[in-house]
Design a protein around this motif. Structure first.
Motif, PDB file in Angstrom:
ATOM      1  N   TYR A  43      -5.701  45.311  -7.401  1.00 50.90           N
ATOM      2  CA  TYR A  43      -4.667  44.147  -7.948  1.00 50.90           C
ATOM      3  C   TYR A  43      -4.944  42.951  -7.259  1.00 50.90           C
ATOM      4  O   TYR A  43      -3.955  42.180  -7.341  1.00 50.90           O
ATOM      5  CB  TYR A  43      -3.357  44.882  -7.609  1.00 50.90           C
ATOM      6  CG  TYR A  43      -3.164  46.214  -8.590  1.00 50.90           C
ATOM      7  CD1 TYR A  43      -3.052  45.945 -10.069  1.00 50.90           C
ATOM      8  CD2 TYR A  43      -3.285  47.545  -8.050  1.00 50.90           C
ATOM      9  CE1 TYR A  43      -2.945  47.313 -10.729  1.00 50.90           C
ATOM     10  CE2 TYR A  43      -3.197  48.649  -8.776  1.00 50.90           C
ATOM     11  CZ  TYR A  43      -3.090  48.418 -10.236  1.00 50.90           C
ATOM     12  OH  TYR A  43      -2.880  49.491 -11.222  1.00 50.90           O
ATOM     13  N   CYS A  46      -4.140  39.943  -9.285  1.00 54.00           N
ATOM     14  CA  CYS A  46      -2.752  39.909  -9.588  1.00 54.00           C
ATOM     15  C   CYS A  46      -1.893  39.324  -8.682  1.00 54.00           C
ATOM     16  O   CYS A  46      -1.093  38.310  -8.755  1.00 54.00           O
ATOM     17  CB  CYS A  46      -2.004  41.395 -10.094  1.00 54.00           C
ATOM     18  SG  CYS A  46      -2.803  42.157 -11.480  1.00 54.00           S
ATOM     19  N   LEU A  50      -0.014  35.793  -8.871  1.00 56.11           N
ATOM     20  CA  LEU A  50       1.673  35.680  -8.407  1.00 56.11           C
ATOM     21  C   LEU A  50       1.742  34.653  -7.371  1.00 56.11           C
ATOM     22  O   LEU A  50       2.628  33.664  -7.386  1.00 56.11           O
ATOM     23  CB  LEU A  50       2.331  37.119  -8.098  1.00 56.11           C
ATOM     24  CG  LEU A  50       2.180  38.011  -9.193  1.00 56.11           C
ATOM     25  CD1 LEU A  50       2.568  39.374  -8.549  1.00 56.11           C
ATOM     26  CD2 LEU A  50       3.389  37.617 -10.062  1.00 56.11           C
ATOM     27  N   ILE A  79      -5.467  35.208 -14.884  1.00 53.50           N
ATOM     28  CA  ILE A  79      -4.554  36.383 -15.101  1.00 53.50           C
ATOM     29  C   ILE A  79      -5.232  37.453 -15.903  1.00 53.50           C
ATOM     30  O   ILE A  79      -6.035  37.249 -16.971  1.00 53.50           O
ATOM     31  CB  ILE A  79      -3.349  36.004 -16.045  1.00 53.50           C
ATOM     32  CG1 ILE A  79      -2.178  37.060 -16.074  1.00 53.50           C
ATOM     33  CG2 ILE A  79      -3.367  35.531 -17.312  1.00 53.50           C
ATOM     34  CD1 ILE A  79      -0.612  36.695 -16.432  1.00 53.50           C
ATOM     35  N   ARG A  83      -3.709  44.576 -15.883  1.00 52.80           N
ATOM     36  CA  ARG A  83      -3.448  44.799 -14.602  1.00 52.80           C
ATOM     37  C   ARG A  83      -1.937  44.388 -14.372  1.00 52.80           C
ATOM     38  O   ARG A  83      -1.024  45.192 -13.394  1.00 52.80           O
ATOM     39  CB  ARG A  83      -4.287  44.138 -13.649  1.00 52.80           C
ATOM     40  CG  ARG A  83      -5.544  44.494 -13.789  1.00 52.80           C
ATOM     41  CD  ARG A  83      -5.552  45.710 -12.932  1.00 52.80           C
ATOM     42  NE  ARG A  83      -7.037  46.359 -12.585  1.00 52.80           N
ATOM     43  CZ  ARG A  83      -7.525  47.496 -12.274  1.00 52.80           C
ATOM     44  NH1 ARG A  83      -6.467  48.247 -12.078  1.00 52.80           N
ATOM     45  NH2 ARG A  83      -8.680  47.580 -11.986  1.00 52.80           N
ATOM     46  N   MET A  84      -1.469  43.500 -15.026  1.00 49.07           N
ATOM     47  CA  MET A  84      -0.156  43.291 -14.611  1.00 49.07           C
ATOM     48  C   MET A  84       1.132  44.020 -15.331  1.00 49.07           C
ATOM     49  O   MET A  84       1.833  44.394 -14.810  1.00 49.07           O
ATOM     50  CB  MET A  84       0.424  41.646 -15.196  1.00 49.07           C
ATOM     51  CG  MET A  84      -0.238  40.366 -14.560  1.00 49.07           C
ATOM     52  SD  MET A  84       0.418  40.356 -12.883  1.00 49.07           S
ATOM     53  CE  MET A  84      -0.332  38.895 -12.370  1.00 49.07           C
ATOM     54  N   LEU A  89       4.879  44.536 -14.927  1.00 52.86           N
ATOM     55  CA  LEU A  89       5.268  43.391 -15.631  1.00 52.86           C
ATOM     56  C   LEU A  89       4.837  43.327 -17.090  1.00 52.86           C
ATOM     57  O   LEU A  89       3.817  44.062 -17.504  1.00 52.86           O
ATOM     58  CB  LEU A  89       4.732  42.032 -14.812  1.00 52.86           C
ATOM     59  CG  LEU A  89       5.111  41.713 -13.396  1.00 52.86           C
ATOM     60  CD1 LEU A  89       4.336  40.546 -12.953  1.00 52.86           C
ATOM     61  CD2 LEU A  89       6.638  41.452 -13.381  1.00 52.86           C
ATOM     62  N   GLY A  91       2.336  41.958 -19.136  1.00 51.10           N
ATOM     63  CA  GLY A  91       1.090  41.058 -18.662  1.00 51.10           C
ATOM     64  C   GLY A  91       0.955  40.113 -20.118  1.00 51.10           C
ATOM     65  O   GLY A  91       0.508  38.796 -19.721  1.00 51.10           O
ATOM     66  N   GLN A  95       1.067  35.931 -19.669  1.00 55.41           N
ATOM     67  CA  GLN A  95       0.200  35.114 -20.117  1.00 55.41           C
ATOM     68  C   GLN A  95       0.098  34.184 -21.098  1.00 55.41           C
ATOM     69  O   GLN A  95      -0.003  32.859 -21.065  1.00 55.41           O
ATOM     70  CB  GLN A  95      -0.991  35.878 -20.478  1.00 55.41           C
ATOM     71  CG  GLN A  95      -2.336  35.257 -20.891  1.00 55.41           C
ATOM     72  CD  GLN A  95      -3.552  36.293 -21.366  1.00 55.41           C
ATOM     73  OE1 GLN A  95      -3.313  37.105 -22.497  1.00 55.41           O
ATOM     74  NE2 GLN A  95      -4.737  35.853 -21.047  1.00 55.41           N
TER      75      GLN A  95
END
Length: 176
Positions: A43, A46, A50, A79, A83-84, A89, A91, A95
């Motif tokens: 991650y 990610c 962030l 992004i 993975r988010m 989240l 993702g 995005q």
């Protein structure tokens, strides 16, 4: 939705600072420290996105349009929505939010601060972040417009000696 791994405590603290205190500099500090510790983690990208989002918010609120747009561009390009999603989240929605903001900020003068809440979809993550914000005496989803000057200009109150020394050592090492 259930994240694929135990929720990292620094991520919860990041979310609490981000959505309750609106202390984006502190968010950056928390996540950067964690990111450096977990450099090889799946991650890593990610965490970096962030960090960039928090710094984008920090610059936008302080009126640094060029800095905010630079971080927004990097976050938008880097992004990984899937993975988010694994972090709890949404993702794809994040995005899209970044892409819309990038369109709305075509020049430095177009940068306007707003709270830009992250789309948390995992109930456990949301509950942990809300509890963490309450533990710090902050109200979840507070307005960043109400932040006091010490939060808005946090970098001016921090001892950044270590960072400056590390940069100087790096420059010296490269022979510049």
């Amino acid at each position: 939705m259930i994240p694929l791994f135990p929720i990292p405590e620094p991520f919860v603290r990041y979310l609490a600072e981000y959505h309750a205190q609106r202390d984006y500099f502190e968010c950056h500090e928390i996540m950067e420290e964690y990111w450096k510790e977990k450099k090889e983690a799946a991650y890593e990208g990610c965490w970096l996105v962030l960090i960039r989002i928090a710094v984008m918010q920090y610059h936008a609120r302080r009126g640094n349009g060029a800095g905010a747009r630079k971080l927004l561009a990097k976050a938008t390009e880097e992004i990984e929505p899937e993975r988010m999603d694994e972090l709890g989240l949404d993702g794809r929605r994040l995005q899209q939010m970044l892409e819309r903001r990038r369109s709305a900020w075509p020049s430095d003068g177009d940068v306007v601060y707003d709270d830009f809440n992250l789309p948390i979809v995992d109930d456990g993550l949301l509950e942990a972040a809300v509890r963490a914000s309450e533990a710090m005496g902050a109200r979840w989803l507070s307005s960043g417009e109400d932040a006091d000057e010490s939060v808005v200009h946090r970098h001016l109150t921090r001892d950044r000696t270590e960072v400056v020394e590390a940069r100087q050592a790096s420059i010296k090492k490269r022979g510049l």
